[in-house]
Design a protein around this motif. Structure first.
Motif, PDB file in Angstrom:
ATOM      1  N   SER A   1       2.408   1.459  -7.735  1.00  0.00           N
ATOM      2  CA  SER A   1       1.694   2.157  -6.668  1.00  0.00           C
ATOM      3  C   SER A   1       0.246   2.361  -7.063  1.00  0.00           C
ATOM      4  O   SER A   1      -0.170   2.105  -8.206  1.00  0.00           O
TER       5      SER A   1
ATOM      6  N   ASP B   1       8.067   1.219  -9.779  1.00  0.00           N
ATOM      7  CA  ASP B   1       7.356   2.263  -9.034  1.00  0.00           C
ATOM      8  C   ASP B   1       5.881   1.902  -8.872  1.00  0.00           C
ATOM      9  O   ASP B   1       5.025   2.795  -8.800  1.00  0.00           O
TER      10      ASP B   1
ATOM     11  N   ASN C   1       3.105   0.898   4.381  1.00  0.00           N
ATOM     12  CA  ASN C   1       3.355   1.345   3.010  1.00  0.00           C
ATOM     13  C   ASN C   1       2.380   0.724   2.021  1.00  0.00           C
ATOM     14  O   ASN C   1       1.985   1.365   1.045  1.00  0.00           O
TER      15      ASN C   1
ATOM     16  N   ASN D   1       1.907   2.494  -1.648  1.00  0.00           N
ATOM     17  CA  ASN D   1       3.287   2.413  -2.135  1.00  0.00           C
ATOM     18  C   ASN D   1       3.690   0.946  -2.261  1.00  0.00           C
ATOM     19  O   ASN D   1       4.516   0.435  -1.500  1.00  0.00           O
ATOM     20  N   TRP D   2       3.126   0.260  -3.228  1.00  0.00           N
ATOM     21  CA  TRP D   2       3.246  -1.190  -3.303  1.00  0.00           C
ATOM     22  C   TRP D   2       4.653  -1.647  -3.689  1.00  0.00           C
ATOM     23  O   TRP D   2       5.159  -2.626  -3.145  1.00  0.00           O
TER      24      TRP D   2
END
Length: 290
Positions: free
Chosen positions: A39, A37, A252, A257-258
């Motif tokens: 980010s 996840d 993204n 939102n890496w």
């Protein structure tokens, strides 16, 4: 003796280190981060398995990006190679202006895609752009439209831009292939009564098989990875009508939102690899058959 054998390895070590740092390590780390996840909104990175991929394939934007990317790649690949081949056939003769025309048609290739994008943004301007002004001048004002903000023409306009930019590269590859064709074969075909079309179909076209392989493969790969031109001209708009895979990834990443973006990049890598390998096998088989 052992020292003598190892000595050449010292020369490749710096190059391998650079390649590993700039290509191998980012690729491997990107693959790993696509299952997290990662980010800009969290200091901790947690393993979430296939959640990024589930989210990616559940969104409608992905299907639209894939459709636009594949359509773009198909049209650009066909017409870039068609125009490049026509230009190569026309410029294959030795003439005083031959070098000038070759340079002129090749020049767009060396211009950065970002610059090309800004140039065509001005050309496509609905009010003062050269294209619409020319249409109005010749009494074709009804064809003057908003090329980049109308969903009916936006993707088509991007394709035209890429045709202008890339046809010269295909032309150079085909010209190199034409120079390798023995003139004796063409002269013999003329003696046998073959016209221009028959000479092209039976002599020139088969012997250009390696050039076709190189051009088609490079054009397909570059078209599937299109980014800068779309970013500058439309940024994926209007709406998502010109959204392609790389603009989806960029969007993204810019939102932080890496992990999700790296998952999108991995999917693009797989798509490009599968299509490129398939094309290569088909084209290699065609070379052998010819």
């Amino acid at each position: 003796m052992k020292r003598h054998v190892r000595y050449p390895l010292y020369f490749i070590a710096p190059a391998f280190a650079v390649y590993f740092a700039l290509f191998v390590f980012p690729a491997l780390s990107g693959f790993a981060y696509s299952f997290t996840d990662w980010s800009a909104y969290s200091e901790e990175t947690k393993w979430i398995g296939l959640d990024n991929y589930r989210q990616l394939f559940s969104e409608g934007v992905l299907g639209l990006a894939i459709k636009n990317t594949l359509l773009y790649a198909l049209v650009v690949t066909i017409f870039v190679n068609l125009f490049g081949l026509i230009l190569a056939l026309l410029l294959n003769r030795n003439s005083r202006l031959g070098k000038f025309y070759r340079t002129s048609f090749y020049t767009p290739v060396v211009i950065a895609p970002l610059i090309v994008g800004y140039l065509f943004t001005a050309i496509y301007n609905p009010e003062q752009g050269i294209l619409n002004e020319a249409l109005r001048f010749f009494g074709l004002g009804r064809f003057a439209v908003d090329w980049l903000n109308d969903s009916r023409y936006a993707l088509f306009s991007i394709m035209l831009t890429e045709l202008w930019r890339s046809s010269g590269f295909a032309m150079v590859i085909y010209l190199a292939g034409l120079k390798t064709i023995p003139q004796d074969l063409l002269e013999q075909a003329s003696v046998d009564g073959a016209g221009a079309f028959r000479k092209f179909r039976n002599v020139t076209f088969p012997l250009l098989a390696p050039s076709f392989t190189v051009n088609l493969l490079l054009t397909v790969i570059n078209s599937l990875k299109v980014f800068e031109t779309v970013l500058v001209l439309t940024n994926g708009g209007p709406g998502y009508d010109t959204e392609v895979f790389n603009t989806l990834i960029f969007r993204n990443f810019s939102r932080g939102n890496w992990g999700y973006a790296t998952a999108s990049g991995l999917v693009l890598t797989i798509i490009v690899s599968v299509i490129a390998v398939t094309f290569l096998r088909i084209l290699r088989k065609r070379e052998v058959e010819l």
